[in-house]
Motif scaffolding. Structure first.
Motif, PDB file in Angstrom:
ATOM      1  N   GLY A 138       3.212   4.446 -14.132  1.00  0.00           N
ATOM      2  CA  GLY A 138       3.035   4.235 -12.761  1.00  0.00           C
ATOM      3  C   GLY A 138       3.582   3.099 -12.063  1.00  0.00           C
ATOM      4  N   ASN A 139       3.625   1.633 -13.383  1.00  0.00           N
ATOM      5  CA  ASN A 139       4.513   0.760 -12.741  1.00  0.00           C
ATOM      6  C   ASN A 139       5.679   0.937 -12.797  1.00  0.00           C
ATOM      7  OD1 ASN A 139       2.882  -1.360 -13.210  1.00  0.00           O
ATOM      8  ND2 ASN A 139       2.521  -1.069 -15.018  1.00  0.00           N
ATOM      9  N   PHE A 140       6.655   1.942 -13.752  1.00  0.00           N
ATOM     10  CA  PHE A 140       8.408   1.649 -13.559  1.00  0.00           C
ATOM     11  C   PHE A 140       8.619   2.837 -11.879  1.00  0.00           C
ATOM     12  CE2 PHE A 140      11.990   4.904 -13.192  1.00  0.00           C
ATOM     13  CZ  PHE A 140      12.475   4.742 -13.346  1.00  0.00           C
ATOM     14  N   VAL A 141       7.944   3.523 -11.408  1.00  0.00           N
ATOM     15  CA  VAL A 141       7.763   4.515 -10.170  1.00  0.00           C
ATOM     16  C   VAL A 141       7.606   3.020  -9.666  1.00  0.00           C
ATOM     17  CG1 VAL A 141       7.232   5.786  -8.886  1.00  0.00           C
ATOM     18  CG2 VAL A 141       7.175   6.560 -10.721  1.00  0.00           C
ATOM     19  N   PHE A 142       6.434   2.151  -9.280  1.00  0.00           N
ATOM     20  CA  PHE A 142       6.341   1.206  -8.070  1.00  0.00           C
ATOM     21  C   PHE A 142       7.587   0.390  -7.972  1.00  0.00           C
ATOM     22  CE2 PHE A 142       4.579  -3.385  -7.048  1.00  0.00           C
ATOM     23  CZ  PHE A 142       3.519  -2.109  -5.889  1.00  0.00           C
ATOM     24  N   SER A 143       7.831   0.152  -9.447  1.00  0.00           N
ATOM     25  CA  SER A 143       8.941  -1.102  -9.173  1.00  0.00           C
ATOM     26  C   SER A 143      10.140  -0.152  -8.202  1.00  0.00           C
ATOM     27  CB  SER A 143       9.463  -1.369 -10.521  1.00  0.00           C
ATOM     28  OG  SER A 143      10.136  -0.783 -11.456  1.00  0.00           O
ATOM     29  N   GLY A 195      -9.849  13.172 -14.650  1.00  0.00           N
ATOM     30  CA  GLY A 195      -8.055  13.135 -14.378  1.00  0.00           C
ATOM     31  C   GLY A 195      -7.703  12.667 -13.447  1.00  0.00           C
ATOM     32  N   LYS A 196      -8.074  11.645 -12.711  1.00  0.00           N
ATOM     33  CA  LYS A 196      -8.525  11.451 -11.629  1.00  0.00           C
ATOM     34  C   LYS A 196      -7.362  10.040 -11.567  1.00  0.00           C
ATOM     35  CE  LYS A 196     -10.668   8.921  -7.462  1.00  0.00           C
ATOM     36  NZ  LYS A 196     -11.896   8.759  -6.601  1.00  0.00           N
ATOM     37  N   ILE A 197      -6.784   9.536 -10.852  1.00  0.00           N
ATOM     38  CA  ILE A 197      -5.004   9.529 -11.177  1.00  0.00           C
ATOM     39  C   ILE A 197      -5.423   7.534 -10.425  1.00  0.00           C
ATOM     40  CG2 ILE A 197      -2.657   7.874 -11.174  1.00  0.00           C
ATOM     41  CD1 ILE A 197      -3.336   9.445 -13.135  1.00  0.00           C
ATOM     42  N   ILE A 198      -6.279   6.681 -10.850  1.00  0.00           N
ATOM     43  CA  ILE A 198      -7.174   5.209  -9.924  1.00  0.00           C
ATOM     44  C   ILE A 198      -5.507   4.121  -9.805  1.00  0.00           C
ATOM     45  CG2 ILE A 198      -8.506   3.136  -9.814  1.00  0.00           C
ATOM     46  CD1 ILE A 198     -10.461   5.738 -11.228  1.00  0.00           C
ATOM     47  N   ALA A 199      -4.869   3.494  -9.306  1.00  0.00           N
ATOM     48  CA  ALA A 199      -4.452   2.029  -8.989  1.00  0.00           C
ATOM     49  C   ALA A 199      -4.143   1.257  -8.424  1.00  0.00           C
ATOM     50  CB  ALA A 199      -2.879   2.976  -8.202  1.00  0.00           C
ATOM     51  N   GLU A 200      -4.404  -0.114  -8.117  1.00  0.00           N
ATOM     52  CA  GLU A 200      -4.651  -1.060  -7.796  1.00  0.00           C
ATOM     53  C   GLU A 200      -3.041  -1.512  -8.484  1.00  0.00           C
ATOM     54  OE1 GLU A 200      -7.967  -3.293  -8.808  1.00  0.00           O
ATOM     55  OE2 GLU A 200      -9.286  -1.895  -9.310  1.00  0.00           O
ATOM     56  N   ALA A 201      -2.898  -2.894  -7.063  1.00  0.00           N
ATOM     57  CA  ALA A 201      -1.686  -3.752  -6.732  1.00  0.00           C
ATOM     58  C   ALA A 201      -2.442  -4.941  -6.317  1.00  0.00           C
ATOM     59  CB  ALA A 201      -0.237  -3.645  -6.569  1.00  0.00           C
ATOM     60  N   HIS A 254      -3.756  -7.317  -1.290  1.00  0.00           N
ATOM     61  CA  HIS A 254      -4.939  -6.507  -2.570  1.00  0.00           C
ATOM     62  C   HIS A 254      -4.307  -4.746  -1.705  1.00  0.00           C
ATOM     63  CE1 HIS A 254      -7.267  -5.164  -5.041  1.00  0.00           C
ATOM     64  NE2 HIS A 254      -7.702  -4.148  -4.667  1.00  0.00           N
ATOM     65  N   ALA A 255      -4.325  -4.032  -2.817  1.00  0.00           N
ATOM     66  CA  ALA A 255      -4.387  -2.248  -2.071  1.00  0.00           C
ATOM     67  C   ALA A 255      -4.750  -1.555  -3.748  1.00  0.00           C
ATOM     68  CB  ALA A 255      -3.224  -2.378  -1.690  1.00  0.00           C
ATOM     69  N   GLU A 256      -5.220  -0.529  -2.893  1.00  0.00           N
ATOM     70  CA  GLU A 256      -6.024   0.615  -4.300  1.00  0.00           C
ATOM     71  C   GLU A 256      -6.120   1.642  -3.254  1.00  0.00           C
ATOM     72  OE1 GLU A 256     -10.273  -0.144  -3.975  1.00  0.00           O
ATOM     73  OE2 GLU A 256     -10.272  -1.814  -4.828  1.00  0.00           O
ATOM     74  N   SER A 257      -5.787   2.737  -4.640  1.00  0.00           N
ATOM     75  CA  SER A 257      -4.828   4.019  -4.153  1.00  0.00           C
ATOM     76  C   SER A 257      -5.457   4.646  -5.222  1.00  0.00           C
ATOM     77  CB  SER A 257      -3.267   3.942  -4.367  1.00  0.00           C
ATOM     78  OG  SER A 257      -3.356   5.786  -4.205  1.00  0.00           O
ATOM     79  N   ALA A 258      -5.779   5.989  -4.779  1.00  0.00           N
ATOM     80  CA  ALA A 258      -6.571   6.783  -5.773  1.00  0.00           C
ATOM     81  C   ALA A 258      -5.679   8.564  -5.863  1.00  0.00           C
ATOM     82  CB  ALA A 258      -7.741   7.154  -5.988  1.00  0.00           C
ATOM     83  N   ALA A 259      -5.698   9.438  -6.445  1.00  0.00           N
ATOM     84  CA  ALA A 259      -4.494  10.515  -5.901  1.00  0.00           C
ATOM     85  C   ALA A 259      -5.721  11.179  -7.336  1.00  0.00           C
ATOM     86  CB  ALA A 259      -3.043  10.563  -6.992  1.00  0.00           C
ATOM     87  N   GLU A 260      -6.327  12.492  -6.204  1.00  0.00           N
ATOM     88  CA  GLU A 260      -7.224  13.742  -7.943  1.00  0.00           C
ATOM     89  C   GLU A 260      -6.613  15.142  -7.844  1.00  0.00           C
ATOM     90  OE1 GLU A 260     -11.323  13.532  -6.639  1.00  0.00           O
ATOM     91  OE2 GLU A 260     -11.790  14.465  -8.630  1.00  0.00           O
ATOM     92  N   GLN A 294       0.966  -0.608  -0.782  1.00  0.00           N
ATOM     93  CA  GLN A 294       0.054  -0.238  -0.076  1.00  0.00           C
ATOM     94  C   GLN A 294       0.792   1.516   0.181  1.00  0.00           C
ATOM     95  OE1 GLN A 294      -3.439   0.164   0.179  1.00  0.00           O
ATOM     96  NE2 GLN A 294      -3.316   2.417  -0.993  1.00  0.00           N
ATOM     97  N   THR A 295       1.506   1.233   0.943  1.00  0.00           N
ATOM     98  CA  THR A 295       3.065   2.383   0.760  1.00  0.00           C
ATOM     99  C   THR A 295       3.198   2.450  -0.315  1.00  0.00           C
ATOM    100  OG1 THR A 295       3.501   2.052   3.622  1.00  0.00           O
ATOM    101  CG2 THR A 295       5.113   2.910   2.257  1.00  0.00           C
ATOM    102  N   ALA A 296       3.853   1.709  -0.826  1.00  0.00           N
ATOM    103  CA  ALA A 296       4.705   1.648  -2.566  1.00  0.00           C
ATOM    104  C   ALA A 296       3.563   2.229  -3.373  1.00  0.00           C
ATOM    105  CB  ALA A 296       5.603   0.891  -3.066  1.00  0.00           C
ATOM    106  N   LEU A 297       2.526   1.657  -3.502  1.00  0.00           N
ATOM    107  CA  LEU A 297       1.654   2.070  -4.745  1.00  0.00           C
ATOM    108  C   LEU A 297       1.090   3.503  -4.525  1.00  0.00           C
ATOM    109  CD1 LEU A 297      -0.500   1.014  -6.747  1.00  0.00           C
ATOM    110  CD2 LEU A 297      -2.073   0.210  -5.201  1.00  0.00           C
ATOM    111  N   ASP A 298       0.633   3.964  -3.132  1.00  0.00           N
ATOM    112  CA  ASP A 298       0.576   5.230  -3.233  1.00  0.00           C
ATOM    113  C   ASP A 298       1.447   5.709  -3.419  1.00  0.00           C
ATOM    114  OD1 ASP A 298      -1.520   4.587  -1.139  1.00  0.00           O
ATOM    115  OD2 ASP A 298      -1.156   4.718   0.443  1.00  0.00           O
ATOM    116  N   ALA A 299       2.829   5.741  -2.892  1.00  0.00           N
ATOM    117  CA  ALA A 299       3.804   6.986  -3.467  1.00  0.00           C
ATOM    118  C   ALA A 299       3.908   6.873  -5.127  1.00  0.00           C
ATOM    119  CB  ALA A 299       4.732   6.086  -3.055  1.00  0.00           C
ATOM    120  N   ALA A 300       3.521   5.845  -6.118  1.00  0.00           N
ATOM    121  CA  ALA A 300       3.954   5.915  -7.134  1.00  0.00           C
ATOM    122  C   ALA A 300       3.189   6.574  -7.816  1.00  0.00           C
ATOM    123  CB  ALA A 300       3.719   4.032  -7.539  1.00  0.00           C
TER     124      ALA A 300
END
Length: 161
Positions: A93-98, A120-126, A146-152, A67-73
């Motif tokens: 997003g995958n690059f930053v997450f890795s 323009g909302k960024i939605i991510a799942e891992a 499982h983790a989910e994240s969103a940034a607006e 979750q922490t890595a997904l939030d940062a990405a």
């Protein structure tokens, strides 16, 4: 005639007391193995439960790290997409997450998706599968994390106090 008390006889334990002690010791020796089987069963169950608790704790820890890595990405993608509209959200997003996610154990690769909606909302799942150590004894090989994240992007620069 006055009674004479023998002081040495009083200092020694009587034969009757010694005999009961010996009988108790003999009874204990005869029943000494009676607790072995219940103790073995209890110890096995206790170790299995303790191992299960350890496996669950490891999975929760890995989910937190995910979750922490997904939030940062997600935040990095949101900032980058604000500056560059043509950025490939999923690829970046995958690059930053890795670069931010470093699992503490041998895990299969995390499966991530990054997308941008119409606003323009960024939605991510891992998701990742965390292997277990003790729980395979009861048929649980892996735990899903499982983790989910969103940034607006903020819609206004005004601040309300």
């Amino acid at each position: 005639m006055p009674e004479i008390i023998n002081s040495t006889a009083e200092a020694r334990p009587s034969r009757a007391g010694g005999a009961s002690w010996r009988k108790s010791l003999q009874a204990w020796r005869e029943n000494a193995g009676g607790i072995t089987v219940p103790f073995a069963l209890f110890a096995t169950i206790l170790v299995a439960i303790s191992g299960g608790v350890v496996d669950v704790a490891v999975a929760i820890n890995e989910r937190s790290r995910l979750q922490t890595a997904l939030d940062a990405a997600t935040l990095a993608v949101a900032v980058r997409s604000r500056k560059d509209e043509d950025v490939d959200v999923d690829e970046f997003g995958n690059f930053v997450f890795s670069q931010t996610w470093s699992p503490r154990m041998d895990l299969t690769d995390a499966q991530t998706t990054f997308s941008k909606d119409a606003d323009g909302k960024i939605i991510a799942e891992a998701q990742v599968e965390v292997p277990t150590t003790f729980l395979p004894l009861i048929g649980i090989e892996k735990f899903p994390a499982h983790a989910e994240s969103a940034a607006e992007r903020a819609r206004t620069t005004a601040e309300v106090a």
